[in-house]
Motif scaffolding. Structure first.
Motif, mmCIF file in Angstrom:
data_model
loop_
_atom_site.group_PDB
_atom_site.id
_atom_site.type_symbol
_atom_site.label_atom_id
_atom_site.label_comp_id
_atom_site.label_asym_id
_atom_site.label_seq_id
_atom_site.Cartn_x
_atom_site.Cartn_y
_atom_site.Cartn_z
ATOM 1 N N UNK A 193 -76.802 66.142 5.388
ATOM 2 C CA UNK A 193 -76.205 65.463 4.226
ATOM 3 C C UNK A 193 -75.532 66.433 3.255
ATOM 4 N N UNK A 194 -76.128 67.587 3.016
ATOM 5 C CA UNK A 194 -75.531 68.504 2.047
ATOM 6 C C UNK A 194 -74.170 68.998 2.513
ATOM 7 N N UNK B 8 -70.413 68.128 0.838
ATOM 8 C CA UNK B 8 -69.509 69.228 0.494
ATOM 9 C C UNK B 8 -68.100 69.033 1.057
ATOM 10 N N UNK B 9 -67.989 68.409 2.244
ATOM 11 C CA UNK B 9 -66.678 68.281 2.891
ATOM 12 C C UNK B 9 -66.082 66.877 2.756
ATOM 13 N N UNK B 10 -66.833 65.970 2.171
ATOM 14 C CA UNK B 10 -66.371 64.577 2.063
ATOM 15 C C UNK B 10 -64.993 64.480 1.415
ATOM 16 N N UNK C 202 -59.112 74.226 7.691
ATOM 17 C CA UNK C 202 -60.068 74.586 6.634
ATOM 18 C C UNK C 202 -61.336 73.750 6.754
ATOM 19 N N UNK C 203 -61.182 72.455 7.065
ATOM 20 C CA UNK C 203 -62.338 71.573 7.248
ATOM 21 C C UNK C 203 -63.200 72.041 8.412
ATOM 22 N N UNK C 204 -62.572 72.341 9.542
ATOM 23 C CA UNK C 204 -63.321 72.808 10.712
ATOM 24 C C UNK C 204 -64.069 74.104 10.396
ATOM 25 N N UNK C 205 -63.413 74.997 9.680
ATOM 26 C CA UNK C 205 -64.057 76.267 9.338
ATOM 27 C C UNK C 205 -65.272 76.044 8.446
ATOM 28 N N UNK D 229 -69.395 76.799 9.194
ATOM 29 C CA UNK D 229 -70.175 77.728 8.379
ATOM 30 C C UNK D 229 -71.455 77.100 7.840
ATOM 31 N N UNK D 230 -71.541 75.768 7.902
ATOM 32 C CA UNK D 230 -72.699 75.079 7.345
ATOM 33 C C UNK D 230 -73.958 75.256 8.175
ATOM 34 N N UNK D 231 -75.088 75.109 7.550
ATOM 35 C CA UNK D 231 -76.377 75.216 8.218
ATOM 36 C C UNK D 231 -76.927 73.824 8.529
#
Length: 294
Positions: free
Chosen positions: A128-129, A133-135, A156-159, A163-165
């Protein structure tokens, strides 16, 4: 034998980098399907909807973001417990697998995206976090009119996603016959050994001898690189084969379990329920109800 799953023909042309479909809906009525394009699917306000990706069957929360990066991985979303007249927002981004060609993905700056795509061959969902962040970026893509800048925003979205956990893989490797990809040759060797020998009583000692490691060292090594122990990996491989046979054959549950290396049916039923959240018979029934047709 089951009927074939719908093979969707999407409107994405060879000259397009990607396409964005933004819609509001009150029901999920598209059947379980496959298509050659990769797909990033954002869903909002659909708590209780059932997601099927490979042999993963789960209820989603009120916000969902999933990435499917395989041409043969069955997937679909279904009403299930999401009823009433609520308005669901869905934004789907479909793009060609070669949008980022192999040479580009090998560059250091794209390494994290390459790793994400390798995991998404089995379907992944984001926590969810990360979604929060990308919504905004997803909504921006759905309204961006300038083609060149939309491509930059998509990269940029894919990158940022890579990078997210907390990214979580959905389908079992043994259910979906994709080329197996690992970040360690020893892990790859062990998993391939287990894939070839899962029907018998294979031991940690055998696997350790194969890669020149003690049982203790191999157990720690697997935990470090996969987050799972030897038995968990073996059981996941066996469950993947069980799930595939539940979908593709009419063999009894007991027969399938025994053929897949489980020699204790009570233990098998307990493991299946814990991993899948339903019994083998319920799993088969749910899959059959998901609108399979030619």
């Amino acid at each position: 034998m089951m009927k074939s799953i719908l093979r969707e023909t999407t409107p994405l042309s060879e000259k397009d980098c990607f396409m964005v479909f933004s819609r509001e809906k009150t029901e999920f009525d598209f059947p379980l399907h496959v298509h050659p394009e990769y797909e990033l699917n954002y869903i909002e306000n659909a708590k209780g909807v059932q997601r099927i990706v490979g042999d993963s069957i789960e209820e989603i929360d009120d916000m969902e973001l999933a990435l499917i990066a395989s041409s043969g991985l069955e997937h679909g979303w279904f009403d299930h417990k999401c009823s009433g007249k609520r308005i669901v927002k869905e934004i789907t981004i479909q793009f060609h697998p070669n949008l980022l060609d192999g040479q580009l993905l090998q560059r250091n700056q794209f390494r994290s995206i390459q790793v994400m795509f390798a995991k998404a061959a089995y379907g992944v969902v984001f926590p969810r976090d990360v979604i929060e962040r990308v919504k905004g970026k997803i909504y921006d893509l759905a309204t961006e009119k300038e083609g060149f800048f939309s491509v930059l925003k998509f990269f940029e979205l894919l990158h940022e996603l890579s990078q997210g956990k907390g990214l979580r893989v959905l389908s079992s490797r043994s259910f979906h016959k994709e080329n197996q990809r690992f970040d360690s040759r020893r892990v790859e060797k062990v998993v391939r050994f287990l894939m070839a020998n899962y029907t018998r009583n294979v031991t940690l000692q055998e696997a350790g001898d194969l890669v020149g490691m003690t049982q203790v060292s191999l157990s720690r090594f697997l935990k470090l690189h996969t987050g799972r122990g030897f038995i968990d990996i073996l059981n996941d491989i066996r469950l993947g084969h069980v799930s595939r046979q539940l979908v593709d054959t009419t063999h009894s549950v007991t027969e399938i379990a025994l053929r897949s290396g489980f020699n204790n049916i009570s233990n098998f039923n307990r493991i299946f329920l814990k991993k899948k959240g339903c019994t083998p018979s319920e799993f088969r029934s749910k899959y059959h109800e998901s609108k399979f047709f030619l």
